[in-house]
Design an enzyme around this catalytic site. Structure first.
Site, mmCIF file in Angstrom:
data_model
loop_
_atom_site.group_PDB
_atom_site.id
_atom_site.type_symbol
_atom_site.label_atom_id
_atom_site.label_comp_id
_atom_site.label_asym_id
_atom_site.label_seq_id
_atom_site.Cartn_x
_atom_site.Cartn_y
_atom_site.Cartn_z
ATOM 1 N N ASP A 49 28.159 41.060 7.066
ATOM 2 C CA ASP A 49 26.896 41.702 6.686
ATOM 3 C C ASP A 49 26.958 43.215 6.863
ATOM 4 O OD1 ASP A 49 25.630 39.457 5.737
ATOM 5 O OD2 ASP A 49 24.613 39.008 7.624
ATOM 6 N N ARG A 64 34.321 26.552 11.858
ATOM 7 C CA ARG A 64 33.189 27.485 11.852
ATOM 8 C C ARG A 64 33.566 28.810 11.209
ATOM 9 N NH1 ARG A 64 29.173 27.171 16.596
ATOM 10 N NH2 ARG A 64 29.732 29.360 16.771
ATOM 11 N N HIS A 69 26.788 38.593 -4.302
ATOM 12 C CA HIS A 69 25.497 39.232 -4.590
ATOM 13 C C HIS A 69 25.671 40.702 -4.951
ATOM 14 C CE1 HIS A 69 23.259 36.102 -1.924
ATOM 15 N NE2 HIS A 69 23.305 35.703 -3.186
ATOM 16 N N SER A 78 43.184 33.633 16.170
ATOM 17 C CA SER A 78 44.549 33.622 16.708
ATOM 18 C C SER A 78 45.588 34.024 15.673
ATOM 19 C CB SER A 78 44.891 32.225 17.230
ATOM 20 O OG SER A 78 44.986 31.303 16.148
ATOM 21 N N ARG A 98 27.633 36.886 0.083
ATOM 22 C CA ARG A 98 26.994 38.197 0.104
ATOM 23 C C ARG A 98 27.741 39.170 -0.809
ATOM 24 N NH1 ARG A 98 22.656 38.037 0.567
ATOM 25 N NH2 ARG A 98 22.321 37.597 2.751
ATOM 26 N N SER A 144 33.233 31.120 19.922
ATOM 27 C CA SER A 144 31.910 31.483 19.390
ATOM 28 C C SER A 144 31.791 32.981 19.132
ATOM 29 C CB SER A 144 30.798 31.055 20.344
ATOM 30 O OG SER A 144 30.675 29.652 20.369
ATOM 31 N N GLU A 204 33.488 33.988 15.891
ATOM 32 C CA GLU A 204 32.750 33.496 14.724
ATOM 33 C C GLU A 204 31.473 34.303 14.495
ATOM 34 O OE1 GLU A 204 32.598 29.763 16.544
ATOM 35 O OE2 GLU A 204 34.707 29.374 16.115
#
Length: 185
Positions: A160, A46, A60, A88, A57, A149, A152
């Site tokens: 962003d 992930r 871009h 980790s 991005r 999670s 990630e």
């Protein structure tokens, strides 16, 4: 627990994690991005997906980005940087790729949680998101979410945030960015 309660937990955890990132590290990351000829990214699972979104991005915004292992990946030089995503800092493939990149003179940026990882001796800059990893280090922010999670999610949002800061620094007109968006869709 319902949807709204769960949403609040996830968003609050992301806010806490990102608020702990040192602004100086982000400023240095942006400087590295501005000064690199090419920016390579390596991560697994992930984390790789989040890094791919970050690379896209940045592309871009006119920065030359490449994902390690892609069919069109060019050679790395001493004018380039490798961004390693690993909470980790111990994931085998990213560590091995980082060592190879360092051997050709590339700069290594580690975005992760463990400042004492196998990457530490070769890292030029660590951007620390101090969240819970598989190592469960004492100073990591704990999470109610499964596995890594929170790292990630924080990595995706960090990409962003950095892109928005670049837009502001370069005073880029947001409407002009559409020229870089994929048009074979």
């Amino acid at each position: 627990m319902n949807y709204r309660e769960t949403t609040k937990i996830v968003i609050d955890e992301c806010y806490l994690a990102l608020s702990k990132v040192e602004e100086k590290q982000i400023d240095m990351l942006i400087d590295y991005l501005f000064n690199a000829d090419k920016v390579f990214f390596i991560g697994v699972g992930r984390v790789k997906l989040e890094l791919e979104a970050f690379a896209k991005r940045l592309a871009h915004l006119g920065i030359k980005t490449h994902i390690v292992g892609d069919i069109n990946e060019p050679a790395m030089t001493d004018k380039d940087i490798l961004v390693v995503g690993s909470g980790s800092g111990e994931s085998l493939v990213p560590v091995a790729i980082a060592k190879k990149a360092k051997s050709v003179g590339g700069k290594i940026i580690h975005i992760g949680s463990n400042p004492h990882s196998s990457l530490a001796p070769i890292t030029d800059l660590m951007v620390r998101i101090p969240v819970q990893t598989k190592l469960y280090l004492e100073d990591e922010i704990s999470s109610n979410q499964p596995m890594s999670s929170l790292f990630e999610q924080s990595l995706l949002l960090l990409g962003d945030i950095v892109a928005k800061m670049i837009v502001e620094r370069k005073q880029i007109n947001l409407k002009s960015l559409w020229q870089y968006h994929a048009n074979l869709e």
